[in-house]
Motif scaffolding. Structure first.
Motif, PDB file in Angstrom:
ATOM      1  N   UNK A  74       0.809  -1.216   0.000  1.00  0.00           N
ATOM      2  CA  UNK A  74       0.000   0.000   0.000  1.00  0.00           C
ATOM      3  C   UNK A  74       0.841   1.265   0.000  1.00  0.00           C
ATOM      4  N   UNK A  75       2.152   1.153   0.152  1.00  0.00           N
ATOM      5  CA  UNK A  75       2.940   2.371   0.306  1.00  0.00           C
ATOM      6  C   UNK A  75       2.926   3.277  -0.926  1.00  0.00           C
ATOM      7  N   UNK A  79       1.818   7.219  -0.627  1.00  0.00           N
ATOM      8  CA  UNK A  79       2.608   8.334  -1.161  1.00  0.00           C
ATOM      9  C   UNK A  79       1.724   9.291  -1.961  1.00  0.00           C
ATOM     10  N   UNK A  80       0.740   8.753  -2.657  1.00  0.00           N
ATOM     11  CA  UNK A  80      -0.129   9.582  -3.501  1.00  0.00           C
ATOM     12  C   UNK A  80      -1.283  10.200  -2.730  1.00  0.00           C
ATOM     13  N   UNK A 305      -2.090   7.560  -8.070  1.00  0.00           N
ATOM     14  CA  UNK A 305      -2.697   8.892  -8.062  1.00  0.00           C
ATOM     15  C   UNK A 305      -4.167   8.819  -8.451  1.00  0.00           C
ATOM     16  N   UNK A 306      -4.488   8.024  -9.475  1.00  0.00           N
ATOM     17  CA  UNK A 306      -5.882   7.887  -9.899  1.00  0.00           C
ATOM     18  C   UNK A 306      -6.709   7.207  -8.817  1.00  0.00           C
ATOM     19  N   UNK A 307      -6.172   6.169  -8.216  1.00  0.00           N
ATOM     20  CA  UNK A 307      -6.909   5.466  -7.154  1.00  0.00           C
ATOM     21  C   UNK A 307      -7.156   6.413  -5.990  1.00  0.00           C
ATOM     22  N   UNK A 308      -6.150   7.197  -5.607  1.00  0.00           N
ATOM     23  CA  UNK A 308      -6.326   8.138  -4.501  1.00  0.00           C
ATOM     24  C   UNK A 308      -7.418   9.155  -4.811  1.00  0.00           C
ATOM     25  N   UNK A 312     -11.201   9.687  -2.964  1.00  0.00           N
ATOM     26  CA  UNK A 312     -11.260  10.910  -2.193  1.00  0.00           C
ATOM     27  C   UNK A 312     -10.120  11.047  -1.205  1.00  0.00           C
ATOM     28  N   UNK A 313      -8.974  10.431  -1.510  1.00  0.00           N
ATOM     29  CA  UNK A 313      -7.834  10.441  -0.612  1.00  0.00           C
ATOM     30  C   UNK A 313      -6.709  11.358  -1.090  1.00  0.00           C
TER      31      UNK A 313
END
Length: 314
Positions: A74-75, A79-80, A305-308, A312-313
């Motif tokens: 998950x790191x 980071x993103x 970045x897209x997943x974040x 909404x993270x």
């Protein structure tokens, strides 16, 4: 309490590889918990001891690894995910995975949910948003079934769900629908834990990218740490045990999940099918589905970045 937003179903991110403004797999996998202020703990449960990396804080987020994964997987997402800076974090290595000792027999879905409940109880956490990858997505959904008052929302990242359960129940059909999963399961059932030194040998002679290429869309663009983790974290006994558990599981039970669910899939995923997004829409009362182009089975590593942003993270 904060929960991951639910939105109308079916969003496609990117129509071709160039459509992604974000770089592919921009971050390494790291085993440094200090970067996020995580504390190491071992929680004893009736189903085995679980290594936990956690940080107290509001609106805690529970992150569940998949096969060939641990908390470290998950790191790149962390980071993103600027949005987790002030939130509580709980990253669990289930017994038999990551740094957690193996139990006498691989955990099934029920036992995995019991472990997570014990971990949350031990940390004094009343409610969580849960994000699961691959097998962890399956476990996340079951936790929402067994602990509906505790789970605020669920996010499935490259989840092995409907098609995987069907292939596990019907291996001959799985050869057509999910050949990579079906053949890997058969191979690991035969060679067992001997697969791990074999993979390490393949890595030493430089052929690991060839072996891992079905899993990642652009395997040669990965940071070396990603493939190192892929080799280190594979647990053949756990994989075959998880497949047996999925084969016995009644997915209709997910219809009782009333919290918001977000399902993120990669178009190139060889361990799940794009049709799973529609199938989840039929099973779940509140689901948002997102399809990522230029993405394989590790969306949170390939496009963190897209997943974040989706969750909404960011």
């Amino acid at each position: 309490m904060h929960a991951i937003d639910s939105a109308p179903r079916e969003q496609v991110v990117g129509s071709n590889p160039a459509a992604h403004a974000d770089p592919y797999a921009p971050f390494p996998v790291t085993a440094d918990p200090g970067a996020w202020g995580l504390t190491h703990a071992v929680v004893s449960t009736s189903d085995g001891a679980a290594v936990v990396h956690h940080r107290p804080g509001p609106d805690p987020l529970l992150l569940l690894h998949g096969v060939a994964g641990s908390w470290t997987t998950w790191t790149p997402l962390l980071r993103a995910a600027d949005g987790v800076a002030d939130r509580g974090l709980v990253l669990v290595d289930l017994p038999g995975w990551g740094s957690s000792a193996a139990p006498p027999a691989p955990l099934d879905v029920d036992a995995s949910a019991r472990v997570l409940t014990a971990v949350l109880d031990g940390l004094g956490i009343v409610s969580v948003d849960v994000v699961g990858h691959s097998m962890g997505a399956f476990v996340a959904m079951h936790l929402a079934v067994t602990e509906p008052a505790r789970v605020r929302s669920v996010a499935l990242v490259s989840g092995t769900t409907v098609a995987t359960a069907d292939a596990a129940r019907h291996p001959l059909r799985g050869l057509r629908t999910l050949p990579a999963f079906t053949l890997l399961r058969a191979g690991l059932a035969i060679v067992g834990e001997a697969a791990r030194p074999v993979l390490r040998g393949i890595a030493r002679v430089g052929l690991l990218p060839l072996v891992a290429s079905p899993v990642f869309t652009h395997v040669r663009r990965l940071h070396p740490s990603v493939l190192d983790a892929f080799v280190d974290e594979l647990r053949p006994t756990g994989f075959t045990g998880a497949a047996r558990s999925a084969a016995r599981y009644d997915l209709d039970g997910w219809g009782a999940v009333t919290c918001p669910v977000t399902a993120i899939a990669g178009r190139d995923d060889v361990f799940a099918r794009v049709s799973d997004l529609d199938a989840l829409g039929a099973l779940l009362p509140r689901v948002r589905t997102v399809l990522l182009d230029d993405c394989g089975h590790f969306a949170h590593v390939e496009h963190p970045d897209a997943v974040a942003r989706v969750l909404g993270l960011a």
